[in-house]
Enzyme design. Structure first.
Site, mmCIF file in Angstrom:
data_model
loop_
_atom_site.group_PDB
_atom_site.id
_atom_site.type_symbol
_atom_site.label_atom_id
_atom_site.label_comp_id
_atom_site.label_asym_id
_atom_site.label_seq_id
_atom_site.Cartn_x
_atom_site.Cartn_y
_atom_site.Cartn_z
ATOM 1 N N GLY A 74 0.823 -1.209 0.000
ATOM 2 C CA GLY A 74 0.000 0.000 0.000
ATOM 3 C C GLY A 74 0.856 1.258 0.000
ATOM 4 C CB THR A 75 4.033 2.043 1.746
ATOM 5 O OG1 THR A 75 3.501 1.744 3.043
ATOM 6 C CG2 THR A 75 5.001 3.206 1.842
ATOM 7 C CG ASN A 153 -4.632 3.717 9.420
ATOM 8 O OD1 ASN A 153 -4.817 4.772 8.806
ATOM 9 N ND2 ASN A 153 -3.571 3.526 10.178
ATOM 10 C CD GLN A 181 -7.336 -0.490 7.573
ATOM 11 O OE1 GLN A 181 -8.141 -1.401 7.763
ATOM 12 N NE2 GLN A 181 -6.066 -0.564 7.924
ATOM 13 C CB SER A 201 -2.148 -2.951 1.327
ATOM 14 O OG SER A 201 -1.164 -3.831 1.823
ATOM 15 C CG HIS A 203 -0.489 -6.601 4.809
ATOM 16 N ND1 HIS A 203 -0.640 -6.293 6.134
ATOM 17 C CD2 HIS A 203 0.060 -5.513 4.234
ATOM 18 C CE1 HIS A 203 -0.173 -5.058 6.348
ATOM 19 N NE2 HIS A 203 0.249 -4.565 5.202
ATOM 20 C CB THR A 239 10.699 -10.476 -12.092
ATOM 21 O OG1 THR A 239 11.778 -10.197 -12.981
ATOM 22 C CG2 THR A 239 10.057 -11.805 -12.458
ATOM 23 C CB CYS A 327 3.999 2.947 11.202
ATOM 24 S SG CYS A 327 3.100 2.000 9.996
#
Ligand SMILES: *Cc1c(COP(=O)(O)O)cnc(C)c1O
Length: 393
Positions: A74-75, A153, A181, A201, A203, A239, A327
């Site tokens: 996502g970043t 988030n 989110q 993202s 995950h 790749t 974070c």
């Protein structure tokens, strides 16, 4: 390794990889490990599975497959959108975003400032909402892009993305939203939303960490952020991460399926947890508006105690929750989101986020409701700051 029972209430930080996702990925680790850019069939046939995953991710947000660029997270998606707008509009050197974005935007914005760009971090109201008139006033002729997250988030508060997109379109300024989110929690339809760029993202929706995507609307100008080979139609070198892309596709399918009944169940569990805590523990308030809000998130402030202490006592009971965003945890800085909402730093430091997911059960909620009240009572009785808040109001 013995496995402790965990009660996982931190789904906004990351999610368990769904067994169906693992199953979909394994053949691409064991057998189909060829390079999708190869000329020979062994590699080339892998490219078909990337196309298939791209179609599934596109379906999750009602986009066209060619509008999806796979990224590493996502970043990267957020950074790429801002970077692209600046590179494709070189004479425009101003960005509008908000003070409550994920650090992927806040820190990238601060980095851009050091490079000589101007960045406006819009303030928010005490309930976490945004003033659209203020947003409109801050869009200038030299604004290259507006980037506003859809769901926060930390608090789950939702911004009116469709209205912001229309406002930006009216001014001819590209609009990006960090929707990391949102999938599996709310319907996403990029055609209705009218956004130019949208980040996800994997995950956060039961696929592994290290894979994300950026939606770039047809006809929106795009300049790559990672420059190298011609992968992703020349829009993202490197790749392809085939197993993870395949896993993301499977997770996107599952997230679409979760939108219905599963979400109603999660909202009911979240409400039971939130109402249970607010009614059992005095001196407790919710941070952020009750609605519109994500159905899975509850951010609560416990007066007179430090969130870090709550977290570690909950951890003894196997309960995983967080304070602020992952974070920034480990530092004693109060959450930038709560501070931007005008919450005093002391209150922000006593705030805990509960975020539920598809694997949570009612008995897990009961486990939290059983263990949390005595933990708060214990911490308050040990803290001089908390005197005056009675344990049984
Ligand atoms: C988790 C998160 C991100 C970052 O995604 P990564 O894949 O971990 O880089 C960005 N924005 C929001 C709102 C998030 O919750």
């Amino acid at each position: 390794m013995s496995q402790q029972v965990i009660y996982y209430f931190d789904n906004n930080a990351t999610t368990r990889v769904a067994p169906e996702v693992v199953e979909a990925m394994l053949p691409f680790l064991h057998e189909h490990w060829g390079n999708p850019s190869s000329v020979y069939g062994f590699g080339k046939k892998v490219a078909k599975h990337i196309d298939d995953a791209r179609a599934k991710v596109a379906a999750l947000i009602n986009a066209e497959p060619h509008e999806i660029i796979f990224t590493s997270c996502g970043t990267e998606s957020n950074n790429s959108a801002l970077h692209s707008a600046l590179i494709t509009h070189p004479h425009k050197r101003h960005i509008v975003t908000t003070a409550v974005e994920h650090s992927a935007n806040i820190k990238f914005g601060n980095h851009l400032k050091k490079l000589g760009y101007e960045v406006t971090f819009l303030p928010v109201e005490s309930d976490g909402g945004i003033d659209l008139h203020l947003l409109e006033k801050n869009i200038r002729p030299d604004t290259a892009i507006v980037s506003v997250m859809w769901a926060n988030n930390e608090t789950g508060v939702l911004f009116p993305i469709e209205e912001i997109a229309a406002l930006c379109q009216g001014k001819g300024v590209p609009f990006h939203t960090d929707a990391v989110q949102v999938p599996g929690k709310l319907k996403i339809d990029v055609k209705e939303l009218g956004v130019n760029y949208l980040s996800l993202s994997a995950h956060k929706l039961h696929a592994p960490k290290g894979i994300g995507m950026l939606y770039v609307r047809h006809h929106t100008r795009y300049a790559p952020y990672i420059i190298g080979g011609g992968q992703e139609h020349g829009r993202r070198g490197g790749t392809e991460n085939v197993p993870y892309i395949v896993g993301f596709g499977r997770a996107a399918q599952l997230a679409l399926a979760h939108l219905g009944d599963e979400n109603i169940r999660i909202r009911a569990l979240r409400d039971k947890l939130e109402n249970g805590i607010l009614s059992r523990i005095p001196g407790t308030v919710r941070n952020g508006a009750k609605e519109p809000r994500l159905p899975n998130t509850s951010n609560l402030c416990f007066a007179g105690v430090e969130a870090e202490s709550i977290l570690s006592l909950l951890d003894h009971e196997g309960i995983c929750v967080s304070s602020g965003s992952a974070c920034t945890s480990g530092s004693l800085d109060p959450s930038h989101v709560l501070v931007a909402m005008g919450c005093d730093p002391q209150r922000a430091r006593g705030s805990v986020r509960f975020s539920l997911g598809v694997y949570n059960t009612e008995s897990e909620v009961d486990h939290v409701l059983k263990h949390l009240p005595p933990i708060i009572t214990k911490l308050r009785s040990a803290s001089p700051k908390a005197s005056g808040i009675s344990a049984h109001a």
